[in-house]
Enzyme design. Structure first.
Site, PDB file in Angstrom:
ATOM      1  CB  SER A 134       6.606  18.702  -7.750  1.00 22.53           C
ATOM      2  OG  SER A 134       5.462  18.292  -7.038  1.00 22.53           O
ATOM      3  CE1 TYR A 159       3.289  19.893 -11.843  1.00 21.54           C
ATOM      4  CE2 TYR A 159       3.168  18.498  -9.885  1.00 21.54           C
ATOM      5  CZ  TYR A 159       3.547  19.680 -10.498  1.00 21.54           C
ATOM      6  OH  TYR A 159       4.204  20.656  -9.770  1.00 21.54           O
TER       7      TYR A 159
END
Length: 345
Positions: A134, A159
């Site tokens: 990501s 995350y």
């Protein structure tokens, strides 16, 4: 361009997810045998995941397994029986803000499950593991555009930390066991069949319903929006390209890994264009034909002010760069969303 062969068998994890469904459909259209896996985590409305799975179920040469990758024994059996040549690992617990509420879900679904996938690839002969990282790994980095050479040691959300952990875990398996692994840092993916917790659907629903949009950091934010078809093209092109052992191109912090020699790579996949949040809202509002009402709010914990991808390594490796204009991509999203919204009423 290198392509899959008729003998290849690709495992797509998270196949009932937004990106997973599109990747599985594309692989099928390319004539590849595909097995999809998903645990149908109820993070958002399971009806959307079931609808994606129903689309895939109509495809010949595709099979779906409802399976939790955090279950070590079930995952081991999946790999033992599957004889997968390639694994596209897209299953994960998404969402930056939700990681502040349920950190244990991220550790389970993003770290433990990824470890089981690595073990499956190691022991059962997968030739290439491609996994979703990501843009969030760039964290507190403020140098734009983000390139794969920049340090990613200061994530600002759990995350992001789990995605960074994935990159490190993959490198260890590439180094120790010569397992070819490639991580793909996705930048703000949008398009038809997208997630309801992401801005395109949240904003579209609010605009059509006449509700205010929550605009964080008082609108002073930028994102590198990437249309789903561009993401899929990048995934497929990278999947058939094994990372070169010891190659500097595409390798993260290579200079900090003196042993080198690992068949390991990292690539950004982004639109290569930072779009102001206000521009995004204006464009979506214009396409919907209805004015957006803005509710300006402070910055949310875990968010970053701007993302912007340098995709030169992706282009050098594959000859491809994402190119879908925001307005075109949002038009295609809106066409789908309006129909989906009607169907759910």
């Amino acid at each position: 361009m290198i392509s899959f062969s008729e003998h290849d068998h690709v495992l797509v994890t998270g196949c009932a997810g937004f990106i997973g469904m599109h990747v599985a459909e594309r692989l099928h259209s390319d004539g590849v045998r595909v097995t999809g896996v998903d645990n149908f985590e109820p993070y958002y409305d399971p009806a959307l995941k079931e609808a994606r799975a129903a689309r895939l179920a109509t495809l010949p040469n595709f099979s779906l397994r409802r399976l939790d990758l955090a279950d070590a024994e079930a995952t081991r059996a999946l790999f033992r029986d599957g004889s997968f040549t390639h694994v596209v690992h897209l299953a994960a617990q998404p969402g930056v803000r939700y990681s502040l509420e349920r950190p244990e879900v991220y550790l389970r679904n993003n770290v433990t499950a990824f470890g089981h996938v690595l073990e499956g690839c190691r022991h059962y002969g997968a030739r290439h593991l491609i996994y979703a990282s990501s843009s969030s790994v760039y964290g507190a980095n403020h140098t734009l555009p983000f390139s794969e050479d920049q340090p990613t040691d200061h994530p600002v959300s759990l995350y992001a930390a789990t995605k960074k952990a994935n990159e490190l875990m993959a490198h260890s398996y590439s180094h120790l066991f010569k397992l070819p692994t490639t991580g793909l840092r996705f930048f703000t993916v949008y398009g038809p069949w997208g997630r309801p917790d992401m801005s395109p659907m949240l904003f579209a629903d609010a605009i059509l319903s006449g509700r205010p949009i929550k605009v964080f950091n008082h609108g002073k934010m930028q994102r590198d929006y990437t249309f789903i078809d561009d993401i899929v093209e990048g995934v497929v092109r990278i999947a058939v390209r094994l990372p070169e052992v010891g190659a500097v191109s595409g390798q993260v912090d290579f200079s900090l890994s003196p042993r080198g020699g690992a068949p390991y790579a990292i690539y950004n996949i982004g639109g290569n264009h930072a779009v102001a949040l206000e521009t995004f809202i204006d464009t979506l509002s214009h396409i919907l034909g209805k004015e957006a009402v803005r509710d300006y709010q402070p910055m949310k914990a875990g968010d970053v002010v701007a993302t912007y991808a340098d995709v030169s390594r992706l282009t050098k490796a594959t000859g491809f760069a994402p190119h879908t204009p925001l307005e075109e991509g949002l038009k295609r999203f809106v066409e789908w969303y309006v129909m989906w919204r009607v169907e759910q009423r």
